[in-house]
Design a protein around this motif. Sequence first.
Motif, PDB file in Angstrom:
ATOM      1  N   THR A 151     -23.963  33.886  39.425  1.00 20.72           N
ATOM      2  CA  THR A 151     -23.353  35.127  39.063  1.00 20.72           C
ATOM      3  C   THR A 151     -23.403  36.663  40.024  1.00 20.72           C
ATOM      4  OG1 THR A 151     -24.309  35.241  36.790  1.00 20.72           O
ATOM      5  CG2 THR A 151     -21.938  33.724  36.494  1.00 20.72           C
ATOM      6  N   PRO A 152     -24.029  35.903  41.128  1.00 20.89           N
ATOM      7  CA  PRO A 152     -24.506  37.041  41.971  1.00 20.89           C
ATOM      8  C   PRO A 152     -23.853  38.519  42.300  1.00 20.89           C
ATOM      9  CG  PRO A 152     -23.543  35.375  43.264  1.00 20.89           C
ATOM     10  CD  PRO A 152     -23.309  35.324  42.156  1.00 20.89           C
ATOM     11  N   GLU A 153     -22.204  38.513  42.088  1.00 22.91           N
ATOM     12  CA  GLU A 153     -21.397  39.780  41.950  1.00 22.91           C
ATOM     13  C   GLU A 153     -21.828  40.426  40.705  1.00 22.91           C
ATOM     14  OE1 GLU A 153     -19.308  36.351  39.040  1.00 22.91           O
ATOM     15  OE2 GLU A 153     -20.126  35.963  41.226  1.00 22.91           O
ATOM     16  N   ARG A 166     -18.931  29.775  24.613  1.00 25.62           N
ATOM     17  CA  ARG A 166     -18.226  30.953  25.752  1.00 25.62           C
ATOM     18  C   ARG A 166     -19.273  31.215  26.854  1.00 25.62           C
ATOM     19  NH1 ARG A 166     -22.364  34.737  25.376  1.00 25.62           N
ATOM     20  NH2 ARG A 166     -22.960  35.333  22.974  1.00 25.62           N
ATOM     21  N   ASP A 167     -20.046  30.564  26.895  1.00 28.74           N
ATOM     22  CA  ASP A 167     -21.184  30.402  27.809  1.00 28.74           C
ATOM     23  C   ASP A 167     -21.776  29.504  28.830  1.00 28.74           C
ATOM     24  OD1 ASP A 167     -22.859  29.718  26.005  1.00 28.74           O
ATOM     25  OD2 ASP A 167     -24.607  31.215  26.080  1.00 28.74           O
ATOM     26  N   CYS A 168     -20.581  29.166  29.285  1.00 27.47           N
ATOM     27  CA  CYS A 168     -20.931  27.994  29.451  1.00 27.47           C
ATOM     28  C   CYS A 168     -20.314  27.550  31.426  1.00 27.47           C
ATOM     29  CB  CYS A 168     -21.099  26.635  29.366  1.00 27.47           C
ATOM     30  SG  CYS A 168     -19.196  25.540  28.909  1.00 27.47           S
ATOM     31  N   VAL A 169     -20.895  26.800  32.098  1.00 25.21           N
ATOM     32  CA  VAL A 169     -20.338  27.079  33.198  1.00 25.21           C
ATOM     33  C   VAL A 169     -19.649  25.490  34.114  1.00 25.21           C
ATOM     34  CG1 VAL A 169     -21.069  26.943  35.815  1.00 25.21           C
ATOM     35  CG2 VAL A 169     -22.185  29.235  34.300  1.00 25.21           C
ATOM     36  N   VAL A 170     -18.637  26.199  34.099  1.00 17.56           N
ATOM     37  CA  VAL A 170     -17.579  24.313  35.036  1.00 17.56           C
ATOM     38  C   VAL A 170     -17.684  24.267  36.488  1.00 17.56           C
ATOM     39  CG1 VAL A 170     -15.351  23.310  34.626  1.00 17.56           C
ATOM     40  CG2 VAL A 170     -16.503  24.280  32.440  1.00 17.56           C
ATOM     41  N   GLY A 204     -17.339  30.055  35.300  1.00 21.22           N
ATOM     42  CA  GLY A 204     -18.326  30.887  33.432  1.00 21.22           C
ATOM     43  C   GLY A 204     -16.916  30.546  32.561  1.00 21.22           C
ATOM     44  N   THR A 205     -17.250  30.589  31.859  1.00 21.19           N
ATOM     45  CA  THR A 205     -16.294  30.439  30.569  1.00 21.19           C
ATOM     46  C   THR A 205     -16.719  31.846  29.732  1.00 21.19           C
ATOM     47  OG1 THR A 205     -17.536  29.751  29.118  1.00 21.19           O
ATOM     48  CG2 THR A 205     -16.159  27.847  29.604  1.00 21.19           C
ATOM     49  N   VAL A 241     -20.597  19.989  33.601  1.00 22.86           N
ATOM     50  CA  VAL A 241     -20.726  21.003  32.722  1.00 22.86           C
ATOM     51  C   VAL A 241     -22.118  21.662  32.996  1.00 22.86           C
ATOM     52  CG1 VAL A 241     -19.930  21.834  30.593  1.00 22.86           C
ATOM     53  CG2 VAL A 241     -18.692  20.600  31.667  1.00 22.86           C
ATOM     54  N   PHE A 242     -22.366  22.916  32.862  1.00 24.39           N
ATOM     55  CA  PHE A 242     -23.615  23.469  32.370  1.00 24.39           C
ATOM     56  C   PHE A 242     -23.036  24.305  31.100  1.00 24.39           C
ATOM     57  CE2 PHE A 242     -23.664  22.382  36.594  1.00 24.39           C
ATOM     58  CZ  PHE A 242     -24.153  22.135  37.726  1.00 24.39           C
TER      59      PHE A 242
END
Length: 185
Positions: free
Chosen positions: A22-24, A61-65, A87-88, A116-117
């Motif tokens: 999430t570099p933004e 709430r905090d996973c990455v797809v 991210g969710t 999914v992470f």
Amino acid sequence: MTQTLKQTPSQTVGPYFAYAWTPELYGRRPLATNRLATHDTAGEHIRIEGIVTDGEGTPIRDCVVEIWQAGADGKHAPGAAGFGRCGTDDAGRYFFDTVKPGPHGDGHAPHVAVTVFARGMLSHAFTRLHFSDEAAANAEDPVLATVPDDRRDTLIAQRAETPGGVVYRFDIRLQGDRETVFFDC
């Protein structure tokens, strides 16, 4: 003599990767986004959306797809990224704005590869999203053919026509009743 145990690579995955994923949040351009298609991208523009839940049905709430896909022509099309990451949110929701991929020409139905992470998972999970309006192609798909009939529907995204356009709903359940089918890669 004391023995020191070292961490395995899976155990070292942690929140310190936020600057890369999430570099933004750190004022840098993102490496991947959830918007894979531009206005000029050829093909049927769609939204893929869903909720990621745990074994009890609680949203994560905090996973990455992540998704990987072909363009509308079944190949990597100019103007389409082919890869996205999202991210969710606090309700476990994610979405991707993309184009519907075409058939691959090798017997595989149009599909999207999904990874999914999530916190608490030592290894990421791989699955595939197939489209509900591709019943004939899905029936011939060699990967779907390996999935038991009673579990195959966990890989099918349901199409809906909405005022904003076509939406495919693909909820991901990480374990428990109606767990999404995951593949070893």
